[in-house]
Design a protein around this motif. Structure first.
Motif, short mmCIF file in Angstrom:
data_model
loop_
_atom_site.label_atom_id
_atom_site.label_comp_id
_atom_site.label_asym_id
_atom_site.label_seq_id
_atom_site.Cartn_x
_atom_site.Cartn_y
_atom_site.Cartn_z
N PHE A 71 5.40 2.98 -2.56
CA PHE A 71 5.55 1.71 -2.70
C PHE A 71 5.63 2.10 -4.33
O PHE A 71 5.22 2.78 -4.85
CB PHE A 71 5.06 1.09 -2.11
CG PHE A 71 4.44 0.68 -0.39
CD1 PHE A 71 5.52 -0.10 0.13
CD2 PHE A 71 4.22 1.37 0.24
CE1 PHE A 71 5.03 -0.52 1.21
CE2 PHE A 71 3.66 1.56 1.42
CZ PHE A 71 3.85 0.10 2.23
N GLN B 250 -3.79 2.28 6.27
CA GLN B 250 -3.84 0.90 5.79
C GLN B 250 -5.10 0.99 5.51
O GLN B 250 -5.68 -0.93 5.02
CB GLN B 250 -3.40 -0.68 6.42
CG GLN B 250 -1.68 0.54 6.95
CD GLN B 250 -1.07 -0.60 8.28
OE1 GLN B 250 -1.68 -1.85 8.44
NE2 GLN B 250 0.21 -0.75 8.40
N VAL C 115 -2.22 -2.90 -7.18
CA VAL C 115 -1.05 -4.01 -7.19
C VAL C 115 -1.48 -5.19 -7.97
O VAL C 115 -2.50 -5.34 -9.46
CB VAL C 115 -1.83 -5.03 -5.71
CG1 VAL C 115 -2.23 -3.18 -4.84
CG2 VAL C 115 -3.48 -4.70 -6.29
N TYR D 3 3.20 -4.44 1.80
CA TYR D 3 3.11 -2.82 2.05
C TYR D 3 2.98 -3.54 3.89
O TYR D 3 1.96 -4.24 3.89
CB TYR D 3 2.33 -2.28 1.75
CG TYR D 3 1.15 -0.71 2.84
CD1 TYR D 3 2.36 -0.62 4.13
CD2 TYR D 3 0.37 -0.09 2.15
CE1 TYR D 3 1.40 0.05 4.41
CE2 TYR D 3 -0.25 0.51 3.32
CZ TYR D 3 0.74 1.36 4.53
OH TYR D 3 -0.27 2.01 4.83
N PRO D 4 4.27 -3.75 3.99
CA PRO D 4 4.02 -4.65 5.33
C PRO D 4 2.77 -3.74 6.31
O PRO D 4 2.46 -3.34 6.68
CB PRO D 4 5.43 -4.95 6.60
CG PRO D 4 6.34 -4.40 5.02
CD PRO D 4 5.28 -3.44 4.09
N GLY D 5 1.77 -5.29 7.40
CA GLY D 5 0.81 -5.22 7.47
C GLY D 5 -0.64 -4.36 7.38
O GLY D 5 -1.34 -5.33 7.40
N MET D 6 -0.64 -4.05 6.57
CA MET D 6 -2.10 -3.48 4.88
C MET D 6 -2.34 -4.95 4.60
O MET D 6 -2.99 -5.38 4.13
CB MET D 6 -1.88 -2.28 4.68
CG MET D 6 -3.35 -2.58 3.12
SD MET D 6 -2.80 -0.56 2.36
CE MET D 6 -4.71 -1.74 1.51
N LYS E 256 -3.66 -6.88 6.79
CA LYS E 256 -5.37 -7.07 7.61
C LYS E 256 -5.97 -7.32 5.79
O LYS E 256 -6.91 -8.09 6.17
CB LYS E 256 -5.07 -5.37 7.64
CG LYS E 256 -6.21 -4.12 7.88
CD LYS E 256 -5.92 -3.28 8.56
CE LYS E 256 -6.93 -2.67 8.24
NZ LYS E 256 -6.81 -1.45 8.88
N ALA F 292 -4.83 -6.58 -2.63
CA ALA F 292 -3.30 -7.16 -1.54
C ALA F 292 -2.28 -6.34 -2.24
O ALA F 292 -2.19 -6.63 -3.18
CB ALA F 292 -3.77 -9.44 -1.24
N PRO F 293 -2.07 -5.28 -1.27
CA PRO F 293 -0.65 -4.32 -1.50
C PRO F 293 1.08 -5.10 -2.05
O PRO F 293 1.70 -5.42 -1.33
CB PRO F 293 -0.77 -3.52 -0.82
CG PRO F 293 -1.35 -4.49 0.48
CD PRO F 293 -2.21 -5.61 0.28
#
Lengths: 93, 149
Positions: free
Chosen positions: A16, A69, A90, B53-56, B59, B120-121
């Motif tokens: 990412f 995740q 992040v 980061y969709p999903g993470m 979550k 949070a990513p």
């Protein structure tokens, strides 16, 4: 899927932000190399592929890792079918 | 308890009104809105892109909200975080917390923002006259989150 495929362990590696740009990809499926069993050994294997992995994943670089995740540590196990993401610290909010 | 990741803007007043109507025991609602600034570390910011980061992301936000609920007596919490391209003065993030009294609502709201910023990513990339620049994490944000541990 052929019967033989079930014996090949694979993981999905995701990148990412800046790492996605530097590596020129957002994900790749890799065959789990022998000896890779956790985040630390996976990171070492990725580094062994040469630049830019060697430079960007060098120890001391501020890289975060998530396995399936969840935020992970060097000792977090990595195995067949796992999703392992590498990203910079992040910056949301 | 709701978390949303979206490109669309949000209406903090409407969100608070909806929360208030949902529970007549609520005596306090605290909210925080994060906004895009036009200047960061001396560089003019024309626009920024928020990646996640969709999903993470969902979550992680749900886990953070769950932790707030375990620590404080709160009735409800909402986190809305925008992604995509944003410009100066645009809203980025909304946190709303409802409780019986103000103390819990204030504290839980601040906790949610401190944890969101470090766990949070999401990643910001700023576009300025010189080109693009990934925003670097601030140690002050880590220190803010550490206060709660």
């Amino acid at each position: 899927m052929k019967a033989d495929d079930s014996r090949i362990a694979t993981i999905d590696v995701l990148y990412f932000a800046r790492l996605r740009e530097v590596f020129g990809r957002e994900r790749e499926r890799v065959e789990l190399p022998g000896g890779v069993q956790d985040v630390a050994s996976l990171t070492a294997w990725l580094r062994s592929r040469g630049e830019p992995w060697e430079r960007e994943l060098a120890s001391g670089k501020p890289v975060r890792v998530a396995v399936n995740q969840d935020m992970a540590a060097p000792a977090t196990p990595v195995g067949n079918g796992d999703e392992v993401a590498f990203f910079p610290p992040v910056t949301g909010g | 308890m709701v978390v949303r990741v979206q490109t669309a803007d949000f209406d903090a007043g409407a969100e608070m009104a909806a929360m208030r109507r949902g529970n007549s025991k609520i005596g306090a609602i605290a909210s925080f809105v994060g906004v895009v600034r036009d200047l960061n570390e001396g560089a003019d910011v024309a626009e920024m892109t928020l990646e996640h980061y969709p999903g993470m992301t969902e979550k992680a936000l749900e886990e953070i909200v769950g932790e707030a609920k375990a620590r404080w007596e709160i009735y409800d919490a909402l986190v809305v975080h925008r992604v995509g391209t944003l410009r100066p003065a645009d809203q980025i993030v909304l946190v709303v917390v409802a409780s019986a009294h103000r103390g819990e609502a204030f504290e839980a709201c601040e906790f949610l923002m401190d944890y969101l910023k470090t766990r949070a990513p999401f990643w910001k990339k700023e576009k300025n006259p010189e080109g693009g620049r990934w925003v670097e994490a601030r140690t002050a944000d880590e220190a803010a989150a550490d206060r709660w541990s």
